[in-house]
Scaffold this motif. Sequence first.
Motif, PDB file in Angstrom:
ATOM      1  N   ALA A 130      -0.016  33.162  51.491  1.00 15.39           N
ATOM      2  CA  ALA A 130      -1.250  32.755  51.976  1.00 15.39           C
ATOM      3  C   ALA A 130      -2.200  33.865  52.066  1.00 15.39           C
ATOM      4  N   LEU A 131      -3.393  33.731  52.258  1.00 16.96           N
ATOM      5  CA  LEU A 131      -4.476  34.381  52.249  1.00 16.96           C
ATOM      6  C   LEU A 131      -5.537  33.722  53.354  1.00 16.96           C
ATOM      7  N   ILE A 132      -5.607  34.464  54.466  1.00 20.17           N
ATOM      8  CA  ILE A 132      -6.442  33.991  55.617  1.00 20.17           C
ATOM      9  C   ILE A 132      -7.548  35.122  55.842  1.00 20.17           C
ATOM     10  N   HIS A 170      -3.419  24.292  49.100  1.00 21.35           N
ATOM     11  CA  HIS A 170      -2.633  25.755  49.457  1.00 21.35           C
ATOM     12  C   HIS A 170      -3.114  26.864  48.212  1.00 21.35           C
ATOM     13  N   ASP A 171      -3.820  26.457  47.282  1.00 20.97           N
ATOM     14  CA  ASP A 171      -3.959  27.372  46.145  1.00 20.97           C
ATOM     15  C   ASP A 171      -5.269  28.286  46.527  1.00 20.97           C
ATOM     16  N   GLY A 172      -5.538  29.466  47.145  1.00 24.22           N
ATOM     17  CA  GLY A 172      -6.663  29.948  47.223  1.00 24.22           C
ATOM     18  C   GLY A 172      -6.778  30.426  48.802  1.00 24.22           C
ATOM     19  N   ALA A 173      -7.828  30.744  49.298  1.00 22.13           N
ATOM     20  CA  ALA A 173      -7.873  31.802  50.748  1.00 22.13           C
ATOM     21  C   ALA A 173      -8.654  30.531  51.503  1.00 22.13           C
ATOM     22  N   VAL A 174      -8.061  30.717  52.761  1.00 22.86           N
ATOM     23  CA  VAL A 174      -8.608  29.883  53.937  1.00 22.86           C
ATOM     24  C   VAL A 174      -9.633  31.157  54.662  1.00 22.86           C
ATOM     25  N   ALA A 185      -8.929  26.730  50.072  1.00 21.97           N
ATOM     26  CA  ALA A 185      -8.733  26.865  48.639  1.00 21.97           C
ATOM     27  C   ALA A 185      -9.910  27.593  48.086  1.00 21.97           C
ATOM     28  N   CYS A 186     -10.312  28.540  48.624  1.00 25.46           N
ATOM     29  CA  CYS A 186     -11.573  29.302  47.994  1.00 25.46           C
ATOM     30  C   CYS A 186     -11.192  30.465  47.274  1.00 25.46           C
ATOM     31  N   PHE A 187     -12.164  30.639  46.502  1.00 23.34           N
ATOM     32  CA  PHE A 187     -11.591  31.764  45.337  1.00 23.34           C
ATOM     33  C   PHE A 187     -12.407  33.090  45.650  1.00 23.34           C
ATOM     34  N   LEU A 188     -11.708  33.839  45.776  1.00 20.51           N
ATOM     35  CA  LEU A 188     -12.363  35.369  46.179  1.00 20.51           C
ATOM     36  C   LEU A 188     -12.298  36.178  44.706  1.00 20.51           C
ATOM     37  N   PRO A 189     -13.256  37.169  45.146  1.00 21.23           N
ATOM     38  CA  PRO A 189     -13.545  37.976  43.932  1.00 21.23           C
ATOM     39  C   PRO A 189     -12.397  39.105  43.808  1.00 21.23           C
ATOM     40  N   LEU A 190     -11.900  39.098  42.622  1.00 21.31           N
ATOM     41  CA  LEU A 190     -10.814  40.091  42.194  1.00 21.31           C
ATOM     42  C   LEU A 190     -11.084  41.523  42.244  1.00 21.31           C
ATOM     43  N   SER A 191     -10.357  42.391  42.701  1.00 21.68           N
ATOM     44  CA  SER A 191     -10.610  43.904  42.604  1.00 21.68           C
ATOM     45  C   SER A 191     -10.853  44.520  41.412  1.00 21.68           C
ATOM     46  N   VAL A 201       0.976  44.623  41.057  1.00 20.96           N
ATOM     47  CA  VAL A 201       0.327  43.984  42.345  1.00 20.96           C
ATOM     48  C   VAL A 201      -0.409  42.588  41.735  1.00 20.96           C
ATOM     49  N   GLY A 202      -0.035  41.456  42.337  1.00 29.05           N
ATOM     50  CA  GLY A 202      -0.637  40.201  41.799  1.00 29.05           C
ATOM     51  C   GLY A 202      -1.865  39.786  42.291  1.00 29.05           C
ATOM     52  N   THR A 203      -2.448  38.818  41.839  1.00 34.29           N
ATOM     53  CA  THR A 203      -3.853  38.469  41.934  1.00 34.29           C
ATOM     54  C   THR A 203      -4.215  38.135  43.410  1.00 34.29           C
ATOM     55  N   ARG A 204      -3.072  37.785  44.118  1.00 32.14           N
ATOM     56  CA  ARG A 204      -3.582  37.308  45.628  1.00 32.14           C
ATOM     57  C   ARG A 204      -3.965  38.477  46.242  1.00 32.14           C
ATOM     58  N   HIS A 205      -3.153  39.516  46.403  1.00 36.26           N
ATOM     59  CA  HIS A 205      -3.430  40.931  46.923  1.00 36.26           C
ATOM     60  C   HIS A 205      -5.023  41.401  46.119  1.00 36.26           C
ATOM     61  N   ARG A 206      -5.072  41.163  44.885  1.00 34.09           N
ATOM     62  CA  ARG A 206      -6.154  41.919  44.240  1.00 34.09           C
ATOM     63  C   ARG A 206      -7.412  41.058  44.895  1.00 34.09           C
ATOM     64  N   ALA A 207      -7.150  39.832  45.234  1.00 32.41           N
ATOM     65  CA  ALA A 207      -8.483  39.013  45.674  1.00 32.41           C
ATOM     66  C   ALA A 207      -8.693  39.619  47.083  1.00 32.41           C
ATOM     67  N   ALA A 208      -7.429  39.861  47.876  1.00 31.44           N
ATOM     68  CA  ALA A 208      -7.945  40.256  49.284  1.00 31.44           C
ATOM     69  C   ALA A 208      -8.727  41.760  49.248  1.00 31.44           C
ATOM     70  N   VAL A 222      -0.081  37.053  53.026  1.00 32.31           N
ATOM     71  CA  VAL A 222       1.489  36.973  52.951  1.00 32.31           C
ATOM     72  C   VAL A 222       1.718  36.736  51.513  1.00 32.31           C
ATOM     73  N   SER A 223       2.844  37.392  51.342  1.00 28.23           N
ATOM     74  CA  SER A 223       3.205  37.487  49.848  1.00 28.23           C
ATOM     75  C   SER A 223       4.238  36.310  49.725  1.00 28.23           C
ATOM     76  N   GLU A 224       4.057  35.477  48.674  1.00 31.88           N
ATOM     77  CA  GLU A 224       5.213  34.431  48.492  1.00 31.88           C
ATOM     78  C   GLU A 224       6.504  34.973  47.828  1.00 31.88           C
ATOM     79  N   GLU A 225       6.170  36.191  47.106  1.00 31.80           N
ATOM     80  CA  GLU A 225       7.416  36.804  46.404  1.00 31.80           C
ATOM     81  C   GLU A 225       8.340  37.376  47.333  1.00 31.80           C
ATOM     82  N   THR A 226       7.655  38.357  48.227  1.00 32.68           N
ATOM     83  CA  THR A 226       8.520  39.190  49.026  1.00 32.68           C
ATOM     84  C   THR A 226       8.520  38.745  50.762  1.00 32.68           C
TER      85      THR A 226
HETATM   86  N1  LIG Z   1      -9.288  34.941  43.392  1.00 33.55           N
HETATM   87  C1  LIG Z   1      -8.450  34.470  44.102  1.00 33.55           C
HETATM   88  N2  LIG Z   1      -8.880  33.854  45.306  1.00 33.55           N
HETATM   89  C2  LIG Z   1      -7.903  33.208  46.182  1.00 33.55           C
HETATM   90  N3  LIG Z   1      -6.799  32.927  45.878  1.00 33.55           N
HETATM   91  C3  LIG Z   1      -6.205  33.542  44.857  1.00 33.55           C
HETATM   92  C4  LIG Z   1      -6.890  34.208  43.797  1.00 33.55           C
HETATM   93  N4  LIG Z   1      -6.115  34.708  42.797  1.00 33.55           N
HETATM   94  C5  LIG Z   1      -4.872  34.344  43.092  1.00 33.55           C
HETATM   95  N5  LIG Z   1      -4.945  33.553  44.528  1.00 33.55           N
HETATM   96  C6  LIG Z   1      -3.701  32.746  44.913  1.00 33.55           C
HETATM   97  O1  LIG Z   1      -2.552  33.939  44.942  1.00 33.55           O
HETATM   98  C7  LIG Z   1      -1.619  33.221  44.037  1.00 33.55           C
HETATM   99  C8  LIG Z   1      -1.020  33.826  42.924  1.00 33.55           C
HETATM  100  O2  LIG Z   1      -0.562  34.862  43.392  1.00 33.55           O
HETATM  101  P1  LIG Z   1       0.158  36.000  42.423  1.00 33.55           P
HETATM  102  O3  LIG Z   1       1.584  35.650  42.422  1.00 33.55           O
HETATM  103  O4  LIG Z   1      -0.602  36.092  41.505  1.00 33.55           O
HETATM  104  O5  LIG Z   1      -0.339  37.343  43.271  1.00 33.55           O
HETATM  105  P2  LIG Z   1       0.882  38.336  44.430  1.00 33.55           P
HETATM  106  O6  LIG Z   1      -0.257  39.314  44.812  1.00 33.55           O
HETATM  107  O7  LIG Z   1       1.808  38.575  43.461  1.00 33.55           O
HETATM  108  O8  LIG Z   1       1.104  37.386  45.486  1.00 33.55           O
HETATM  109  P3  LIG Z   1       2.607  36.870  45.889  1.00 33.55           P
HETATM  110  O9  LIG Z   1       3.134  38.294  46.303  1.00 33.55           O
HETATM  111  O10 LIG Z   1       2.379  36.036  46.920  1.00 33.55           O
HETATM  112  O11 LIG Z   1       3.509  36.473  44.682  1.00 33.55           O
HETATM  113  C9  LIG Z   1      -2.282  31.772  43.604  1.00 33.55           C
HETATM  114  O12 LIG Z   1      -1.731  30.815  43.332  1.00 33.55           O
HETATM  115  C10 LIG Z   1      -3.454  31.647  44.518  1.00 33.55           C
HETATM  116  O13 LIG Z   1      -3.260  30.974  45.589  1.00 33.55           O
END
Ligand SMILES: Nc1ncnc2c1ncn2[C@@H]1O[C@H](COP(=O)(O)OP(=O)(O)OP(=O)(O)O)[C@@H](O)[C@H]1O
Length: 293
Positions: A130-132, A170-174, A185-191, A201-208, A222-226
């Motif tokens: 999740a991204l809140i 569920h895909d994206g940010a609230v 399901a909002c799209f945030l700018p990646l760092s 470090v995946g895209t969820r954290h980079r977006a935050a 909230v990391s889905e992976e960990t």
């Molecule tokens: N630019 C973005 N804006 C909003 N949400 C995003 C963005 N990029 C990725 N996400 C969210 O992150 C999910 C992908 O997470 P990814 O596994 O690449 O990152 P992560 O940082 O490793 O997170 P996790 O630890 O949860 O796996 C996408 O399905 C989407 O919900």
Amino acid sequence: MNWPHLPVHVTLTDAIDIVATSILVYYLLLLIRGTRAVQIMLGLFALVVILAVSNLLHLLVLATVMQYLLLGTAVTLPIIFQPELRRGLEQLGRGRLFVRDRRAEDATVAEQIRVIAQAGFTLATMRTGALIVLEGQTGLREYVESGTMLDARLSLDLLLAIFNKTSPLHDGAVIVRDLIVEGAACFLPLSDNTIAVDRHVGTRHRAAVGLTEQTDAVIVVVSEETGLVSVARAGRLSVPIDDEERLRRVLAACVRPTRRSAKADGSPLAKLFARPLDQLRTRAHSPQEQFRT
Ligand SMILES: Nc1ncnc2c1ncn2[C@@H]1O[C@H](COP(=O)(O)OP(=O)(O)OP(=O)(O)O)[C@@H](O)[C@H]1O
């Protein structure tokens, strides 16, 4: 002493005029404090200084270019400041620009933090990513519009329903402001940060990290992976946070920083955000340590 050039006829109207203008400027500055508007204002100020200097030195070509540049910028200002202007006018309409109900604001912030912290840890337990985003002073309209606009009352059930893996949102940010979920399901700018773009470090954290580099928003990730919960603010990601109560305290300190915790070094908040991504990576690779600080 003789003061030949000073105006001697200062009337009561003049005094009221000066005081009223000062108050207006003060509240306008309060409105843009901590937002990207400050940087834009500084940029504009630099352009005005260059124009003044070029006029002074009779640099005709430069002065003409600067005049057109300033004119063009002035025309685009309402577009750039659209979220801030909108918010200012809304506050004025509700009579809240000058009189702020601190107690009501504090109650709203506390309730918002309580619900988000509870949702963060419930989602973490379920290993649901999740991204809140907690909106600050900077308007996030453009990001809300990148997803699905909701305008719904914030609740634990709503956040759980949105981030449920079967939900189309569920895909994206609230994005949340004043107990209202503005969008999902909002799209945030990646760092672009070189540490943040590390392949671990995946895209969820980079977006935050990306959104907090550009705005004063505070984001719960909230990391889905960990299943780890972290907070992003001011372009930095915190170390994983152990429990709900601690997350509540961290969010409260980020949203309403006291003078002490806002200081760059030495404060508990600063330590929490020190070398954050390294720790996040380490924890991602050692699941048995996930919930230890
Ligand atoms: N630019 C973005 N804006 C909003 N949400 C995003 C963005 N990029 C990725 N996400 C969210 O992150 C999910 C992908 O997470 P990814 O596994 O690449 O990152 P992560 O940082 O490793 O997170 P996790 O630890 O949860 O796996 C996408 O399905 C989407 O919900």
